[in-house]
Design a protein around this motif. Structure first.
Motif, PDB file in Angstrom:
ATOM      1  N   LEU A   3      21.052 -34.730   5.518  1.00 14.27           N
ATOM      2  CA  LEU A   3      21.291 -36.179   5.424  1.00 14.27           C
ATOM      3  C   LEU A   3      20.556 -36.754   4.215  1.00 14.27           C
ATOM      4  O   LEU A   3      21.091 -37.580   3.487  1.00 14.27           O
ATOM      5  N   LYS A   4      19.317 -36.304   4.042  1.00 18.88           N
ATOM      6  CA  LYS A   4      18.553 -36.801   2.896  1.00 18.88           C
ATOM      7  C   LYS A   4      19.182 -36.320   1.585  1.00 18.88           C
ATOM      8  O   LYS A   4      19.219 -37.055   0.603  1.00 18.88           O
ATOM      9  N   ALA A   5      19.655 -35.079   1.609  1.00 23.09           N
ATOM     10  CA  ALA A   5      20.252 -34.533   0.394  1.00 23.09           C
ATOM     11  C   ALA A   5      21.471 -35.332  -0.036  1.00 23.09           C
ATOM     12  O   ALA A   5      21.667 -35.572  -1.230  1.00 23.09           O
ATOM     13  N   ILE A   6      22.268 -35.769   0.928  1.00 29.45           N
ATOM     14  CA  ILE A   6      23.484 -36.503   0.528  1.00 29.45           C
ATOM     15  C   ILE A   6      23.186 -37.967   0.245  1.00 29.45           C
ATOM     16  O   ILE A   6      24.079 -38.736  -0.068  1.00 29.45           O
ATOM     17  N   GLY A   7      21.915 -38.355   0.388  1.00 31.45           N
ATOM     18  CA  GLY A   7      21.541 -39.700  -0.067  1.00 31.45           C
ATOM     19  C   GLY A   7      21.025 -40.645   0.996  1.00 31.45           C
ATOM     20  O   GLY A   7      20.828 -41.824   0.716  1.00 31.45           O
ATOM     21  N   TYR A   8      20.817 -40.162   2.207  1.00 22.17           N
ATOM     22  CA  TYR A   8      20.239 -41.045   3.230  1.00 22.17           C
ATOM     23  C   TYR A   8      18.756 -41.238   2.941  1.00 22.17           C
ATOM     24  O   TYR A   8      18.047 -40.284   2.669  1.00 22.17           O
ATOM     25  N   LYS A   9      18.303 -42.512   3.038  1.00 20.39           N
ATOM     26  CA  LYS A   9      16.872 -42.783   2.904  1.00 20.39           C
ATOM     27  C   LYS A   9      16.217 -42.492   4.248  1.00 20.39           C
ATOM     28  O   LYS A   9      16.873 -42.553   5.293  1.00 20.39           O
ATOM     29  N   SER A  10      14.906 -42.260   4.220  1.00 17.91           N
ATOM     30  CA  SER A  10      14.171 -42.019   5.466  1.00 17.91           C
ATOM     31  C   SER A  10      14.373 -43.191   6.425  1.00 17.91           C
ATOM     32  O   SER A  10      14.588 -43.014   7.626  1.00 17.91           O
ATOM     33  N   GLY A  11      14.308 -44.395   5.866  1.00 17.59           N
ATOM     34  CA  GLY A  11      14.462 -45.597   6.687  1.00 17.59           C
ATOM     35  C   GLY A  11      15.798 -45.628   7.410  1.00 17.59           C
ATOM     36  O   GLY A  11      15.886 -46.084   8.547  1.00 17.59           O
ATOM     37  N   GLN A  12      16.847 -45.146   6.738  1.00 12.96           N
ATOM     38  CA  GLN A  12      18.173 -45.160   7.373  1.00 12.96           C
ATOM     39  C   GLN A  12      18.250 -44.165   8.528  1.00 12.96           C
ATOM     40  O   GLN A  12      18.899 -44.424   9.537  1.00 12.96           O
ATOM     41  N   ILE A  13      17.575 -43.030   8.363  1.00 15.09           N
ATOM     42  CA  ILE A  13      17.571 -42.034   9.445  1.00 15.09           C
ATOM     43  C   ILE A  13      16.742 -42.564  10.618  1.00 15.09           C
ATOM     44  O   ILE A  13      17.146 -42.452  11.785  1.00 15.09           O
ATOM     45  N   ILE A  14      15.600 -43.183  10.295  1.00 16.17           N
ATOM     46  CA  ILE A  14      14.763 -43.777  11.354  1.00 16.17           C
ATOM     47  C   ILE A  14      15.533 -44.899  12.043  1.00 16.17           C
ATOM     48  O   ILE A  14      15.502 -45.043  13.269  1.00 16.17           O
ATOM     49  N   GLN A  15      16.266 -45.680  11.249  1.00 14.08           N
ATOM     50  CA  GLN A  15      17.063 -46.767  11.816  1.00 14.08           C
ATOM     51  C   GLN A  15      18.098 -46.221  12.810  1.00 14.08           C
ATOM     52  O   GLN A  15      18.327 -46.814  13.861  1.00 14.08           O
ATOM     53  N   ALA A  16      18.694 -45.071  12.459  1.00 11.88           N
ATOM     54  CA  ALA A  16      19.672 -44.468  13.362  1.00 11.88           C
ATOM     55  C   ALA A  16      19.015 -44.089  14.690  1.00 11.88           C
ATOM     56  O   ALA A  16      19.580 -44.303  15.768  1.00 11.88           O
TER      57      ALA A  16
END
Lengths: 252, 483
Positions: B310-323
């Motif tokens: 997910l991070k590799a394709i451009g997700y920020k840490s915040g977006q993953i935490i938000q999920a």
């Protein structure tokens, strides 16, 4: 005159091991051009993948700079690099890394939704790419564990291309596939490159390397040599002969 | 307007991405989600129950007090001595603390009657029914009655559970004399409706009141009911009034209570129950938070490569935490709603138990504030727990995450080298595993410590509240107010 897409200046990467530094990349000066199919070759531990990940903003260099379209990306924060990757890079991994809990379509949309908010346009784009790589509508609704390795890798390519990246980075994309399926994946990459997509691929497989028009050979963290195959069309025997000669010269 | 639309569009896109990832996570961990659901359901049900008990049950006393225009100080004088009434009037009227008062003629005497395998021993304040219902201050209301025209009305607390029913015969001792009456109904008196008030009101129909008065089993007395301008002064006023009367009439037996005393003594069981329910709610919530935190940590460990992808394709840490936040907070909010519903389904039973202790009727109704607090608390603490557990995602670099398992450039310490150790292979391998995951093992130890504490405490609570409640009930029933 080729357009410069990405440039490195004295790029170095080191890892510490019990207080001692291990230099994986040493002062690499490299220029990547738009529309090229660049292949990075080398023996195991030469630093191929490290170079690929540094170029793509997945990893930060220890020293040196990386400039993408006049923007220095080597000092970007993690979030800044994430935005850089989503806007400009696509990734195809050896292990593919599709998210198990998401359907094939969702895996692809999850990448697209980072850049584009128009869901209909995203689905249209995904379906076009799926059609281009030969993934059926039925397969699009399946989950990663329900499809073959070849299909999964083609889905990986679709995911990588969803946001129309300037560069597609591929790390041993055929490494986990059998020869027939691998060939299929290489054909797909070649086709997209012929349509103008810039590709940077790491491989230690000569058959894969033949697809590139520019071959870089890496040894002990240094680019030892470079071979231009762009003069020959795909399938030309001379392409194979020249690559063999180059690799022999490099000590392959 | 345009920027608002842009914000909503951006927010919508962000939520869609988060929902996509959250749904995938939920599908992967149905079993763990089910456990979390059950814990959150129980925690939010108990939290809402506690808030109702704490925020509305006590104020129900005040509502009832206001509705019946009840007194803030009651003084029972077992005498009709000459000049006593005038003296009490003068004493009350010269003190501006009192807003209004009334003095009624009643009968009073110490007495007892059987109740719940034991007996209630208290000071009876016996009033004539019609007179009691017409009182301006300290009005008594009938909450249940039959068609009987001659008999006694008991405080409603004695009609709850296995208590008396309309039509029953009740055998009482008034002073040293035995009497027997038909129970005509039940009454609600705020200041004399329970043995916890230091005096219990009994209403007799006119014929029985006259009969008792003629027999002289209970002497004529004066019931002084005073409403104060400021109810917080009730204890002081009670003491001063009682003192004034005792100084002037030292031989008269006086009995008194105050708003402060009665409001706390009638609600002692409610306060204890609210305390227990709140403790249980917080403990179950704590377990839920521990499980959620472990779940998030486990998720990160198990899905390192997915996170890397997910991070590799451009997700920020915040977006993953938000999920993750969307996933857990979404589940929590839905479950909290169900928990609140459950608390209202359970409340009638709890209410019956509470009324049998307080003796004051309470009508179950939807309360908005406890609802909001329950939802906000559940959502808030879960969000905090998820955020704290998920913060480590920020430290994960995509390359490290993707290379988990390959670890070409991760030079970790080799604990217990097999070449050097003399330990048996299995022990050496066990030590290697333990030492290499020392942080996780410490987390597991802390988690188990908290869980053990919670389980033991819950077990003791269940034993005292469900399996054998008798000691608890006796503890409360045995607690009577000072007079």
């Amino acid at each position: 005159m080729k357009e410069i897409l990405l440039k490195t200046d004295s790029l170095s990467k080191s890892f510490s091991s019990g207080g001692a530094l291990q230099h994986v990349l040493r002062n690499i000066d490299l220029t990547l051009y738009r529309g090229d199919f660049t292949v990075i070759m080398g023996a195991s531990g030469a630093g191929k993948s490290t170079l690929l990940y540094a170029l793509s903003g997945m990893d930060t260099p220890t020293l040196g700079t990386i400039t993408f379209e006049d923007e220095d990306i080597s000092d970007l924060s993690q979030d800044g690099l994430a935005v850089f990757r989503r806007r400009h890079c696509g990734f195809v991994f050896q292990q593919i890394y599709l998210i198990d809990g998401m359907s094939i379509m969702d895996n692809v949309l999850a990448a697209g939704m980072l850049v584009n908010k128009d869901k209909k346009a995203l689905i249209r784009r995904a379906e076009e790419l799926f059609e281009a790589v030969g993934i059926s509508q039925e397969t699009q609704q399946k989950f990663p564990t329900q499809i073959s390795g070849g299909e999964a890798q083609r889905v990986g390519i679709v995911r990588a291309l969803m946001n129309s990246p300037e560069i597609l980075f591929a790390d041993e994309p055929t490494g986990a596939l059998n020869s027939k399926t691998g060939l299929n994946v290489l054909d797909t990459l070649t086709r997209f490159n012929e349509q103008g997509q810039s590709v940077v691929m790491v491989t230690h497989d000569m058959r894969s390397a033949r697809r590139g028009n520019r071959i870089l050979y890496l040894k002990d963290g240094v680019i030892l040599g470079e071979c231009d195959l762009g003069r020959y069309v795909h399938g030309d025997r001379k392409r194979h002969e020249e690559l063999s000669a180059f690799l022999a010269e490099m000590g392959w | 307007m345009k920027s608002c639309r842009h914000f909503l569009r951006k927010w919508g896109g962000s939520m869609r991405r988060s929902l996509l990832i959250a749904r995938a996570n939920l599908c992967r961990s149905k079993g763990q989600t089910a456990v979390i659901l059950v814990l959150l359901l129980a925690a939010s049900a108990m939290l809402n129950l506690w808030l109702i008990l704490d925020m509305d049950y006590k104020s129900n006393f005040d509502r009832c007090h206001d509705r019946l225009n009840a007194e803030h100080v009651t003084l029972l004088l077992n005498s009709e001595a000459d000049g006593l009434k005038e003296y009490v009037r003068e004493t009350i009227e010269k003190d501006e603390t009192a807003a209004e008062y009334c003095i009624d003629e009643v009968l009073s005497m110490v007495g007892d009657f059987p109740y719940n395998d034991g007996e209630v021993n208290t000071d009876f304040v016996i009033l004539e029914k019609q007179a009691a219902l017409k009182r301006q201050i300290g009005r008594i209301e009938i909450v249940e009655e039959g068609t009987y025209t001659s008999g006694v009305y008991l405080p409603m607390i004695y009609g709850m559970g296995h208590g008396y029913s309309v039509g029953d015969r009740i055998h009482m001792t008034i002073g040293n004399n035995e009497v027997s009456y038909t129970v005509c109904g039940f009454l609600n008196s705020v200041m004399a409706g329970s043995h916890n008030c230091s005096m219990s009101a009994l209403l007799l129909t006119e014929d029985l009141y006259q009969e008792l008065e003629e027999k002289g089993y209970a002497p004529r007395s004066m019931l002084v009911s005073v409403r104060l301008r400021d109810r917080t002064e009730s204890e002081d006023y009670e003491a001063s009034l009682k003192n004034a009367v005792s100084l002037q009439y030292p031989d008269i037996r006086t009995l008194s209570n105050s708003y402060t005393l009665v409001s706390s003594s009638r609600y002692i069981s409610q306060m204890i129950c609210a305390g227990i329910v709140s403790a249980m709610a917080f403990l179950v919530m704590l377990i839920a938070l521990v499980v959620i935190s472990s779940n998030v940590i486990h998720y990160i460990q198990e899905n390192m490569k997915n996170l890397g992808a997910l991070k590799a394709i451009g997700y920020k840490s915040g977006q993953i935490i938000q999920a993750l936040l969307v996933q857990f907070v979404g589940v929590t909010l839905l479950t909290a709603l169900a928990g609140i519903g459950l608390s209202y389904a359970l409340f009638p039973a709890v209410n019956d138990m509470m009324i049998s202790q307080t003796g004051i009727p309470y009508k179950v109704r939807f309360l908005f504030l406890p609802f909001v607090i329950t939802i906000a608390t559940a959502g808030g603490v879960v969000a905090l727990a998820v955020w704290l557990a998920a913060r480590r995602i920020k430290k994960i670099e995509p390359i490290t995450a993707l290379r988990q398992g390959i670890q070409t450039h991760n030079f970790r310490r080799n604990h217990v080298p097999l070449a050097d150790t003399r330990a048996p292979l299995s022990a050496a391998l066990a030590l290697k595993t333990t030492l290499s995951g020392i942080k996780q093992n410490v987390t597991v130890c802390i988690t188990m410590l908290v869980l053990s504490l919670v389980v033991v405490f819950s077990g003791v609570m269940v034993e005292n509240m469900i399996v054998d409640m008798e000691p608890f009930v006796r503890l409360i029933v045995g607690e009577t107010a000072d007079s």
